[in-house]
Design a protein around this motif. Structure first.
Motif, PDB file in Angstrom:
ATOM      1  N   LEU A   1       0.832  -1.195   0.000  1.00  0.00           N
ATOM      2  CA  LEU A   1       0.000   0.000   0.000  1.00  0.00           C
ATOM      3  C   LEU A   1       0.873   1.254   0.000  1.00  0.00           C
TER       4      LEU A   1
ATOM      5  N   VAL B   1      -4.938  -0.385   8.364  1.00  0.00           N
ATOM      6  CA  VAL B   1      -5.638  -0.749   7.135  1.00  0.00           C
ATOM      7  C   VAL B   1      -5.198  -2.133   6.675  1.00  0.00           C
TER       8      VAL B   1
ATOM      9  N   ALA C   1     -10.063  -9.446   7.042  1.00  0.00           N
ATOM     10  CA  ALA C   1     -11.164  -9.762   6.137  1.00  0.00           C
ATOM     11  C   ALA C   1     -10.837 -11.013   5.334  1.00  0.00           C
TER      12      ALA C   1
ATOM     13  N   ARG D   1     -14.112 -12.070  -5.025  1.00  0.00           N
ATOM     14  CA  ARG D   1     -14.980 -11.288  -4.138  1.00  0.00           C
ATOM     15  C   ARG D   1     -14.155 -10.482  -3.149  1.00  0.00           C
ATOM     16  N   MET D   2     -13.134 -11.123  -2.618  1.00  0.00           N
ATOM     17  CA  MET D   2     -12.274 -10.417  -1.660  1.00  0.00           C
ATOM     18  C   MET D   2     -11.615  -9.233  -2.333  1.00  0.00           C
TER      19      MET D   2
ATOM     20  N   VAL E   1     -13.957  -6.299  -2.474  1.00  0.00           N
ATOM     21  CA  VAL E   1     -14.085  -5.596  -1.196  1.00  0.00           C
ATOM     22  C   VAL E   1     -12.831  -4.779  -0.920  1.00  0.00           C
ATOM     23  N   ALA E   2     -11.686  -5.412  -1.108  1.00  0.00           N
ATOM     24  CA  ALA E   2     -10.453  -4.755  -0.702  1.00  0.00           C
ATOM     25  C   ALA E   2     -10.117  -3.609  -1.631  1.00  0.00           C
ATOM     26  N   TRP E   3     -10.299  -3.822  -2.896  1.00  0.00           N
ATOM     27  CA  TRP E   3      -9.752  -2.854  -3.851  1.00  0.00           C
ATOM     28  C   TRP E   3     -10.723  -1.738  -4.187  1.00  0.00           C
ATOM     29  N   LEU E   4     -11.949  -2.069  -4.245  1.00  0.00           N
ATOM     30  CA  LEU E   4     -12.905  -1.041  -4.635  1.00  0.00           C
ATOM     31  C   LEU E   4     -13.645  -0.449  -3.451  1.00  0.00           C
ATOM     32  N   GLY E   5     -13.910  -1.299  -2.503  1.00  0.00           N
ATOM     33  CA  GLY E   5     -14.628  -0.810  -1.338  1.00  0.00           C
ATOM     34  C   GLY E   5     -16.120  -0.779  -1.584  1.00  0.00           C
ATOM     35  N   ALA E   6     -16.822  -0.760  -0.520  1.00  0.00           N
ATOM     36  CA  ALA E   6     -18.271  -0.838  -0.600  1.00  0.00           C
ATOM     37  C   ALA E   6     -18.873   0.328  -1.386  1.00  0.00           C
ATOM     38  N   ALA E   7     -18.293   1.499  -1.239  1.00  0.00           N
ATOM     39  CA  ALA E   7     -18.851   2.675  -1.900  1.00  0.00           C
ATOM     40  C   ALA E   7     -18.831   2.509  -3.416  1.00  0.00           C
ATOM     41  N   GLN E   8     -17.732   2.067  -3.923  1.00  0.00           N
ATOM     42  CA  GLN E   8     -17.613   1.808  -5.348  1.00  0.00           C
ATOM     43  C   GLN E   8     -18.642   0.775  -5.776  1.00  0.00           C
ATOM     44  N   LEU E   9     -18.699  -0.268  -4.978  1.00  0.00           N
ATOM     45  CA  LEU E   9     -19.623  -1.357  -5.252  1.00  0.00           C
ATOM     46  C   LEU E   9     -21.043  -0.818  -5.379  1.00  0.00           C
TER      47      LEU E   9
ATOM     48  N   ALA F   1     -16.890 -10.519   4.905  1.00  0.00           N
ATOM     49  CA  ALA F   1     -15.555  -9.917   4.883  1.00  0.00           C
ATOM     50  C   ALA F   1     -15.512  -8.658   5.741  1.00  0.00           C
TER      51      ALA F   1
ATOM     52  N   ALA G   1     -13.171  -8.119   8.942  1.00  0.00           N
ATOM     53  CA  ALA G   1     -12.223  -7.021   9.066  1.00  0.00           C
ATOM     54  C   ALA G   1     -12.455  -6.274  10.376  1.00  0.00           C
TER      55      ALA G   1
ATOM     56  N   ALA H   1     -13.855   0.144   4.837  1.00  0.00           N
ATOM     57  CA  ALA H   1     -15.105  -0.476   4.415  1.00  0.00           C
ATOM     58  C   ALA H   1     -15.815   0.359   3.362  1.00  0.00           C
ATOM     59  N   TRP H   2     -15.819   1.636   3.568  1.00  0.00           N
ATOM     60  CA  TRP H   2     -16.701   2.465   2.750  1.00  0.00           C
ATOM     61  C   TRP H   2     -16.033   2.971   1.479  1.00  0.00           C
TER      62      TRP H   2
ATOM     63  N   GLY I   1     -12.729   1.880   0.391  1.00  0.00           N
ATOM     64  CA  GLY I   1     -11.913   0.869  -0.267  1.00  0.00           C
ATOM     65  C   GLY I   1     -10.534   1.401  -0.579  1.00  0.00           C
TER      66      GLY I   1
END
Lengths: 216, 216
Positions: A145, A164, A171, A193-194, A197-205, B167, B171, B198-199, B201
């Motif tokens: 990172l 982080v 996770a 899937r992991m 979550v890790a790379w984009l984050g929930a907001a992106q999702l 996940a 975390a 989480a939010w 990413g």
DNA sequence: GCGTAACCTTACGCACGAGTAGGTATGCTC
DNA sequence: GAGCATACCTACTCGTGCGTAAGGTTACGC
């Protein structure tokens, strides 16, 4: 009544190194099935096709035996991951390869490794052992990172970085547990899937963005 | 030589409900310090200022006692979280409040609760108990995500949803462990960091975007 | 062909800690 | 103030399973 009357002894005599591996195989199996405490040295010995004193002679006490298991499996896993994630790649690529290797490993050692890993968390004597291994992983992720951040011109405090990384590793372990409990699940898909979550984050999702593994 | 000669007995006689709480307090303390197996019923009894048979009379066997601890602490935590995250708020706000409540709880019960939680993972008999609680959390988080996604017009398969939620919960638990091991750390700040992961990413983080808690 | 070292066994010692038996004190009810 | 239920104790039993003592057997060097 000590002596046996030499009926059909002829037990295969094997070199130490071989026996040790057999014992470790048996130990991993029994420890993971029963848990550390419920596992008995007798059962491990029987499963290894050997008698108890041999286990003590070669691998030492129950605790030492467990640590030996931890070491062997841990080393194997670390090698699997390190081999997959060469360090001269972009961060997302490295992360993806590392995750894929990790979940592949867990998928291949479901009952053995994952459950054994679960064991070590609670028991006082082994928590430290495990923390060290986890620490190495966290360090790697944090370094990754940090590299990527510097490349983008940003800077983050070391604690932030560590936390982080810690969350990411947590996770991932959590999904490994999930994978171990769902025999029908696909390791590759879990890794994807992991990655989401890790790379984009929930907001992106939430905005419908989806990360996909590169072709090949 | 059974009878005591009535020296200065006058042990405070207390109603059952009170003693039970004292016992649970002691049990949580000892279990968390020593781990389930290394903890002895004698030590728990002594720490509660009572004798062993009383513990058996009120709370049952060692396993039942541990489950009772798990239940009490688990219920307390769930209430703390549920009370904080009202369901008629936007998803990010709910998540933030839930996280803050959670880390606040862990911070206030560091030695007791967090370590006790760690215990329950490995031991076969309690894993199920814990899995149920975790399951409830996962369900809540998954529901939250689902709501938000539908609001944005997206749709995601139930398994994907569950895994992402899993996940996230993993975390969070991982950071709770970290918090429990770092007495100097601030729960609020830890919650903020978790929120970032989480939010937003990692990808967002890499572009220098930072989520901040709303004023107030 | 024979010693010696490594391999392997059976059968036990022993500590530790969960759970219990059986008895004593105290307060509440009438 | 007799009776009864509840709170509480000391002092045991006993299973379980780790770890070991003491002795048998096979391979290998010379």
């Amino acid at each position: 009544m000590l002596a046996r009357v030499s009926s059909t002894p002829t037990f295969k005599r094997l070199p130490r190194a071989v026996r040790e591996q057999q014992m470790l195989d048996a130990a991993v199996k029994v420890f993971s099935r029963r848990g550390f405490h419920a596992a008995s040295m007798d059962e491990i010995a029987e499963d290894a096709g050997i008698s108890k004193p041999m286990v003590y002679a070669y691998l030492g006490t129950k605790e030492e035996l467990f640590v030996a298991c931890l070491h062997r499996e841990g080393t194997r896993m670390m090698e699997a991951i390190a081999g997959a994630a060469a360090s001269d790649l972009p961060a997302d690529e490295r992360l993806w390869r590392g995750l894929r290797a990790f979940f592949g490993f867990v998928g291949a050692h479901r009952d053995g490794w994952a459950v054994l890993y679960r064991q070590a968390r609670g028991e006082q004597p082994f928590a430290g052992e495990l923390a060290t291994m986890r620490g190495r992983l966290v360090e790697v992720v944090a370094g990754m990172l940090d590299n990527a951040l510097r490349a983008e011109g940003h800077e983050v405090g070391p604690t932030d970085l560590e936390v982080v990384a810690y969350a990411l590793v947590g996770a991932t372990e959590s999904l490994a547990d999930w994978l171990a409990d769902h025999p029908e699940a696909d390791p590759e898909k879990t890794a994807t899937r992991m990655m989401n979550v890790a790379w984009l984050g929930a907001a992106q999702l939430l905005h419908g963005v989806t990360w996909r593994p590169p072709a090949g």
